[in-house]
Scaffold this motif. Structure first.
Motif, PDB file in Angstrom:
ATOM      1  N   GLY A   6       0.814  -1.210   0.000  1.00  0.00           N
ATOM      2  CA  GLY A   6       0.000   0.000   0.000  1.00  0.00           C
ATOM      3  C   GLY A   6       0.844   1.255   0.000  1.00  0.00           C
ATOM      4  O   GLY A   6       0.582   2.206  -0.748  1.00  0.00           O
ATOM      5  N   LYS A  15       0.043   0.752  -4.255  1.00  0.00           N
ATOM      6  CA  LYS A  15      -1.295   0.321  -4.662  1.00  0.00           C
ATOM      7  C   LYS A  15      -2.278   1.277  -4.001  1.00  0.00           C
ATOM      8  O   LYS A  15      -2.494   1.225  -2.785  1.00  0.00           O
ATOM      9  N   ILE A  16      -2.850   2.160  -4.783  1.00  0.00           N
ATOM     10  CA  ILE A  16      -3.659   3.243  -4.228  1.00  0.00           C
ATOM     11  C   ILE A  16      -4.871   2.711  -3.469  1.00  0.00           C
ATOM     12  O   ILE A  16      -5.281   3.274  -2.453  1.00  0.00           O
ATOM     13  N   THR A  17      -5.458   1.609  -3.935  1.00  0.00           N
ATOM     14  CA  THR A  17      -6.643   1.051  -3.285  1.00  0.00           C
ATOM     15  C   THR A  17      -6.310   0.139  -2.118  1.00  0.00           C
ATOM     16  O   THR A  17      -7.206  -0.425  -1.493  1.00  0.00           O
ATOM     17  N   HIS A 208      -5.285  -6.690  -0.349  1.00  0.00           N
ATOM     18  CA  HIS A 208      -5.223  -5.235  -0.321  1.00  0.00           C
ATOM     19  C   HIS A 208      -5.194  -4.722   1.119  1.00  0.00           C
ATOM     20  O   HIS A 208      -5.252  -3.518   1.362  1.00  0.00           O
ATOM     21  N   SER A 209      -5.139  -5.632   2.079  1.00  0.00           N
ATOM     22  CA  SER A 209      -4.990  -5.288   3.496  1.00  0.00           C
ATOM     23  C   SER A 209      -4.285  -6.451   4.177  1.00  0.00           C
ATOM     24  O   SER A 209      -4.233  -7.569   3.634  1.00  0.00           O
TER      25      SER A 209
END
Length: 376
Positions: A6, A15-17, A208-209
């Motif tokens: 991130g 990674k913007i999202t 993404h997390s």
């Protein structure tokens, strides 16, 4: 083998999202201490600031570059990967692919090569304007692995929008090293497509997390956790192999059902709720369109449906911390700890749900249109 960064150590977005807590250091910590993973594929290693951080860690004795490929961080092997959004004249739509390179030198060369073909190589999953086969050849020239990512997702994937019917429309079949299934499909579903029978399937989180890490993964038999051994395992050579795949029950994925794009109702050709014909086609329906194999009895490792702890009803953050304090990694809690032991820490409702998830007996409402399925 599909984890995003991130933010860099200096706070720059990659990674913007993705969550800002997804840093290289936190990924390594979560892999070892929380999730129970031996090998992580970070797919934003083409970013120069990320490469600099890894090189600084090696220089400071925090990490070691392995002779057979990969970077060792205190027992966790980092594989150097890059996710790219591919678009060439043969594509019906953009396709996400994963490229893994064995060494820092190879990743530096690859980073330089793609930087001349995309607008911003300091970000993740950026579009590259290049012939797909040229990209494949470059990855293999650098002794890398080329893997189409989440191949059935409705957007930005091989079968979702990339091709009409066959991967041969875009790719050289012999230069594909594995197929990443994605969250809304499993081995049995994917093997409806005959042209995929010759490829190993990998199951990855696309995290993404930090909590999304290891919602999908594989157990692999290899002599050492290195890039070279992974290559042998994907080929099934010298006793190396994928032992089993672990992934979400496809019903829990964000794109299993076909959903009305206007009102989110489950639809087929036209929404009976609002009359709209605009749909987000589900993986299950797309696979029925593509199905070409009369028999799906392909020799494959077992595919174990897994429900991550965050999907368990009434299991909040504090309860999750309590479970981890008592039993260690998520892998242990999900698959090993007996119900009587769980009941000493959490309520009978939660402990029985964890065991029911392990046994595959929980009721699930299917997801679609970008919304995850739900344990009922």
């Amino acid at each position: 083998m599909h984890i995003h960064i991130g933010r860099t150590r200096l706070g720059a977005a990659v990674k913007i999202t993705a969550a800002s807590s997804l840093t290289l250091k936190s990924i390594i910590h979560y892999a070892k201490e929380i999730k129970g993973i031996d090998i992580v594929g970070v797919i934003d290693c083409h970013v120069r600031e990320v490469l600099c951080e890894i090189e600084d860690d090696i220089a400071n004795g925090i990490a070691i570059e392995l002779e057979d490929g990969g970077i060792n961080y205190s027992g966790v092997t980092l594989l150097l990967g890059s996710e790219i959004e591919l678009y060439d004249e043969n594509c019906q739509g953009p396709i996400h692919v994963l490229a893994f390179l064995p060494t820092l030198a190879a990743m530096h060369e690859f980073s330089e090569w793609i930087s001349t073909r995309m607008k911003n190589s300091s970000l993740s999953s950026q579009r590259i304007y290049e012939n797909a086969r040229v990209l494949q050849q470059k990855v293999h020239e650098l002794k890398g692995l080329f893997i189409p990512a989440h191949v059935f997702t409705p957007f930005k994937s091989l079968y979702g929008k990339g091709v009409k019917e066959s991967l041969k429309e875009v790719f050289t079949p012999a230069l594909i090293d594995a197929i990443e299934l994605g969250l809304s499909s499993d081995t049995q579903m994917a093997d409806q497509i005959a042209e995929l029978h010759s490829y190993p399937f990998i199951t990855n989180s696309d995290a993404h997390s930090l909590e999304k890490m290891a919602r999908e993964y594989q157990i692999i038999k290899m002599m050492n956790p290195t890039f070279k051994e992974l290559r042998l395992a994907l080929k099934g050579e010298n006793g190396r192999r994928i032992v089993s795949n672990y992934g979400l029950n496809p019903l829990l994925g964000k794109y299993y059902e076909t959903i009305c794009a206007k009102c989110s109702a489950v639809v087929t050709l036209q929404c009976s709720n609002c009359g709209s014909t605009s749909m987000i086609k589900g993986v299950s329906d797309r696979l029925r369109e593509l199905a070409s194999s009369k028999s799906i009895e392909v020799a494959r490792p077992p595919y174990q449906h897994q429900i991550p702890l965050e999907f368990i009803p009434k299991l909040g953050k504090k309860t999750l911390e309590k479970l981890r304090d008592h039993f260690g990694t998520d892998m242990n809690i999900i698959h090993q700890v007996e119900e009587k032991q769980l009941q000493q820490v959490v309520s009978p409702v939660i402990s029985s749900a964890i065991v029911a998830a392990r046994n595959g007996t929980l009721s699930i409402k299917a997801g679609g249109g970008g919304t995850y399925g739900k344990v009922e």
